[in-house]
Design an enzyme around this catalytic site. Sequence first.
Site, PDB file in Angstrom:
ATOM      1  N   TYR A  74     -22.799 -32.148   9.789  1.00 41.93           N
ATOM      2  CA  TYR A  74     -22.535 -33.236  10.736  1.00 41.93           C
ATOM      3  C   TYR A  74     -21.630 -34.292  10.096  1.00 41.93           C
ATOM      4  O   TYR A  74     -21.683 -35.476  10.417  1.00 41.93           O
ATOM      5  CB  TYR A  74     -23.827 -33.868  11.246  1.00 41.93           C
ATOM      6  CG  TYR A  74     -24.451 -33.134  12.434  1.00 41.93           C
ATOM      7  CD1 TYR A  74     -23.653 -32.586  13.429  1.00 41.93           C
ATOM      8  CD2 TYR A  74     -25.828 -32.998  12.570  1.00 41.93           C
ATOM      9  CE1 TYR A  74     -24.207 -31.933  14.520  1.00 41.93           C
ATOM     10  CE2 TYR A  74     -26.392 -32.352  13.662  1.00 41.93           C
ATOM     11  CZ  TYR A  74     -25.576 -31.821  14.633  1.00 41.93           C
ATOM     12  OH  TYR A  74     -26.122 -31.186  15.711  1.00 41.93           O
ATOM     13  N   GLN A  75     -20.862 -33.803   9.097  1.00 43.33           N
ATOM     14  CA  GLN A  75     -19.757 -34.569   8.527  1.00 43.33           C
ATOM     15  C   GLN A  75     -20.162 -35.885   7.832  1.00 43.33           C
ATOM     16  O   GLN A  75     -19.332 -36.765   7.641  1.00 43.33           O
ATOM     17  CB  GLN A  75     -18.724 -34.844   9.636  1.00 43.33           C
ATOM     18  CG  GLN A  75     -18.135 -33.536  10.166  1.00 43.33           C
ATOM     19  CD  GLN A  75     -17.568 -33.667  11.565  1.00 43.33           C
ATOM     20  OE1 GLN A  75     -18.279 -33.457  12.540  1.00 43.33           O
ATOM     21  NE2 GLN A  75     -16.320 -34.020  11.650  1.00 43.33           N
ATOM     22  N   GLU A 108     -28.302 -32.541  25.935  1.00 38.93           N
ATOM     23  CA  GLU A 108     -26.931 -32.054  25.774  1.00 38.93           C
ATOM     24  C   GLU A 108     -26.642 -30.745  26.512  1.00 38.93           C
ATOM     25  O   GLU A 108     -25.500 -30.298  26.539  1.00 38.93           O
ATOM     26  CB  GLU A 108     -26.619 -31.883  24.284  1.00 38.93           C
ATOM     27  CG  GLU A 108     -26.489 -33.208  23.564  1.00 38.93           C
ATOM     28  CD  GLU A 108     -25.854 -33.074  22.194  1.00 38.93           C
ATOM     29  OE1 GLU A 108     -25.911 -31.984  21.610  1.00 38.93           O
ATOM     30  OE2 GLU A 108     -25.314 -34.094  21.706  1.00 38.93           O
ATOM     31  N   LYS A 147     -32.670 -29.765  26.756  1.00 34.31           N
ATOM     32  CA  LYS A 147     -32.681 -29.560  25.304  1.00 34.31           C
ATOM     33  C   LYS A 147     -33.637 -30.552  24.633  1.00 34.31           C
ATOM     34  O   LYS A 147     -34.327 -30.226  23.680  1.00 34.31           O
ATOM     35  CB  LYS A 147     -31.261 -29.780  24.767  1.00 34.31           C
ATOM     36  CG  LYS A 147     -31.135 -29.630  23.269  1.00 34.31           C
ATOM     37  CD  LYS A 147     -29.703 -29.867  22.805  1.00 34.31           C
ATOM     38  CE  LYS A 147     -29.597 -29.786  21.299  1.00 34.31           C
ATOM     39  NZ  LYS A 147     -28.276 -30.186  20.789  1.00 34.31           N
ATOM     40  N   GLN A 148     -33.662 -31.780  25.148  1.00 38.78           N
ATOM     41  CA  GLN A 148     -34.429 -32.847  24.484  1.00 38.78           C
ATOM     42  C   GLN A 148     -34.794 -33.916  25.503  1.00 38.78           C
ATOM     43  O   GLN A 148     -34.307 -33.886  26.631  1.00 38.78           O
ATOM     44  CB  GLN A 148     -33.590 -33.444  23.372  1.00 38.78           C
ATOM     45  CG  GLN A 148     -32.348 -34.180  23.858  1.00 38.78           C
ATOM     46  CD  GLN A 148     -31.253 -34.246  22.812  1.00 38.78           C
ATOM     47  OE1 GLN A 148     -30.418 -33.350  22.735  1.00 38.78           O
ATOM     48  NE2 GLN A 148     -31.256 -35.304  22.012  1.00 38.78           N
TER      49      GLN A 148
HETATM   50  C1  BGC Z   1     -28.668 -33.735  19.545  1.00 36.25           C
HETATM   51  C2  BGC Z   1     -28.068 -35.109  19.632  1.00 36.25           C
HETATM   52  C3  BGC Z   1     -27.997 -35.707  18.239  1.00 36.25           C
HETATM   53  C4  BGC Z   1     -27.264 -34.777  17.286  1.00 36.25           C
HETATM   54  C5  BGC Z   1     -27.304 -35.279  15.857  1.00 36.25           C
HETATM   55  C6  BGC Z   1     -27.861 -32.892  18.569  1.00 36.25           C
HETATM   56  O1  BGC Z   1     -28.453 -31.645  18.443  1.00 36.25           O
HETATM   57  O2  BGC Z   1     -28.664 -33.128  20.806  1.00 36.25           O
HETATM   58  O3  BGC Z   1     -28.838 -35.944  20.469  1.00 36.25           O
HETATM   59  O4  BGC Z   1     -27.368 -36.932  18.289  1.00 36.25           O
HETATM   60  O5  BGC Z   1     -27.870 -33.507  17.304  1.00 36.25           O
HETATM   61  O6  BGC Z   1     -28.597 -35.407  15.408  1.00 36.25           O
END
Ligand code: BGC
Length: 760
Positions: free
Chosen positions: A325-326, A473, A588-589
């Site tokens: 995630y950089q 997402e 997803k969340q």
């Molecule tokens: C989630 C995001 C989150 C990102 C970084 C993704 O899988 O859906 O809500 O910001 O991961 O943690």
Amino acid sequence: MNLETILNKKDVLTVPGFSAKDPFNSSNITMTGNGYLGYRGTFPDWSADKYAGCTVTDTFDLADGKWKELCNVPNALFFLGELDGQALVIESENCSAFSHSLNYRYGVTSGSGRWKSDRGEDLEISWERYASYSDLHLIPQKINIKAHSDCSLHFKAGIDSHIWSLNGNHFSLAQYDQYSDKLVFQGKTTEKELPVIVAHRLIGPEGEILSGEDGLFRQISLDLKKGEETTIVMYMVVYSGNDVDDPLSAAIQSIDRAVSKGYNTLWDEHKKNWEHKWEQSFIAIEGDDLSQKLLQYNMYHNIISTPAHTDSHPIGARGLSCQAYQGSAFWDQEIYNLPMFLYTNPSVAKNILIYRYKTLAGAKRKAERLGFGGAFYAWISGDTGDELCPDYFFKDVITGRKIRNHFNDWQIHISPDISYTIIKYFEVTGDEDFIRDYGAEMLLEIALFLYSRVHHNLFKDRYEIHKVLGPDEYHENADNNTFTNTQAKFALEKTLEIVQRLKEKDPDVLSELQQKTGVNDKKLNQMKEIAGKMYIPEPDEKNGLIEQFDGYFQLEDIKPAELKARLIDEQEYWGWPNGIAYETQVTKQADVVQMFVLHDFPVDIMKANYLYYEARTQHRSSLSPGVHAIIAAQIGIEDQAYDYFKRSCSVDIVNSHPPTSGGTFIGGIHTAACGIAWQIAVSGFAGMKSGEGSLSFNPHLPEKWQTLTFSMKYRGCTLKIVIRDKTMKVECQNEPDQPFILKWRDQEKVLKEKGEISFG
Ligand code: BGC
């Protein structure tokens, strides 16, 4: 993996079995760090192939032309022994007395192993290392060697040149030199030619220098008698040209300072630093040891991920556990990581928000590029605030084709999420200077972005927001995502309140800001109209349900477990545009449920929606279980809240999220889940909510928790809160900046001065 076994000792996490079987995860969960650098919990002899890595803040570099990320630097704590011609690596069949653990009170990784050679030479090595909090550039490592028979040990110790890097080689120049008693790596990054220095010094027996493609080492031979013990201390120091003008001199001086202080003094200084941190964020659960350990372990990771020493760097979604995630910030930073600091060490929360101020220019560039006004913050934000999230994040594992996800240009809630946090910061601290110097400008720029992004539905005379992704997402291209619209309305309304405040108190500051941002009175009036007419989907009159976005309830209603059976390949991405979840209600969340963490709703509405959405949530994001824990606690389903608490706090320990998804490496410490642990305890189980000038508690402790005690700060005053049975005691350790109302269930008392207040 059994949590009780892994966490059976106080303050210590012990990796079960031989770490080398799962080198990535075992070194993930045992990492040390200090917000400047993160060093994975690998054994001293592990190299890039076993994910040895030291990730350093403020070293963003684009090496492969596609993904910018933080650099991993060469490992200057490498140590590999050889006994009787056999390498002393952890896979060795002769290895016994094995241990691998992390002390998460003081951030110390340690391990040990004992080897017997074919001819019976018998040797035990134990080691420990920690990323220092008294010199953030320094990592001391101590290795103890004990001979159980007469042995001849040969070893090499120094800088390993093999660097684990996710996206390209970040050092176009890599040079290894000796500077008197120090070994030094001098690198220049590929994109910006940023100088990076890694220095090494060994205190122990003398040896020859060994240099080659593998790096620069000292090669040492030791003849040990049975029962003899020897200790080697190694120091690693990292500096970059972003830290100081002359990183080489700084690194050398830092090593020399460490050597002259010595290991024990350095350790005392480091320990004191941690003790102060734990005092600030003190939290104790009586009656449930496992919960206490889980909570503290997660708080540890939230602390070491956070560059608390500066106001210029982001908290990475994987912290400094690796480059995934950089090394960059998402909305996780404000909504998951920051609240613990806001209530325990507000100056850190302030630093995080100033980082957003310093990256405002990048957010404005993004808005302009996409045809909007104001500040549209990057979904993935690094050093400049320009968008780092690539257009193609995942790929379709069946066809191999890239998927055009719109995390970067449609997930607009990131901007009002930042406004939300600025407002909360102000509410909790009353820090007017921050609002004047940084907050108000960000609020105005974000409001301008929202003003340019909303859509006026002429037919219904209301404002709508189209083509977005909410927190869930999987459902991209959604209209009127309730979470996003609610955050946008809140951001606009609160910005207008701040404007009003400035008008009364600081009119000159306001007029300067209006000029700077271009938000004139006419625009302010239009913003007022937008906020007033923003469409917020209401709870259904009959069942209380709030629709996640327009048309969500028309989607196929299926549960995650059933839906999973439709996968062709386990690795498939479930979301937009063709994933199995996209045309269903599977999320997803947390999305609507996430909104309840940020905004007040009646308990019956929260409950109806929690029960509905919980059944349809896959929790594929590690952000999700913690949110469910908070809301389940607030609505009084304590046992489910407790299960979600444990699930959220053990995401990394039990390695429930595979490191690769849709062909992209996203492994590492899930710092958002770590950050939310404190919130589950305090906002969830203690039911703490802060409002304007009031702090309220409505506890629902899990059955096992007899007492929950914690320290927190509110309006300049340090509070010690003790919740037990049906009572709450609040000890106010100093006078608050302004009196405020303390609420406990339906009782209210005004807190004006130092002293103790009891409820119940
Ligand atoms: C989630 C995001 C989150 C990102 C970084 C993704 O899988 O859906 O809500 O910001 O991961 O943690």
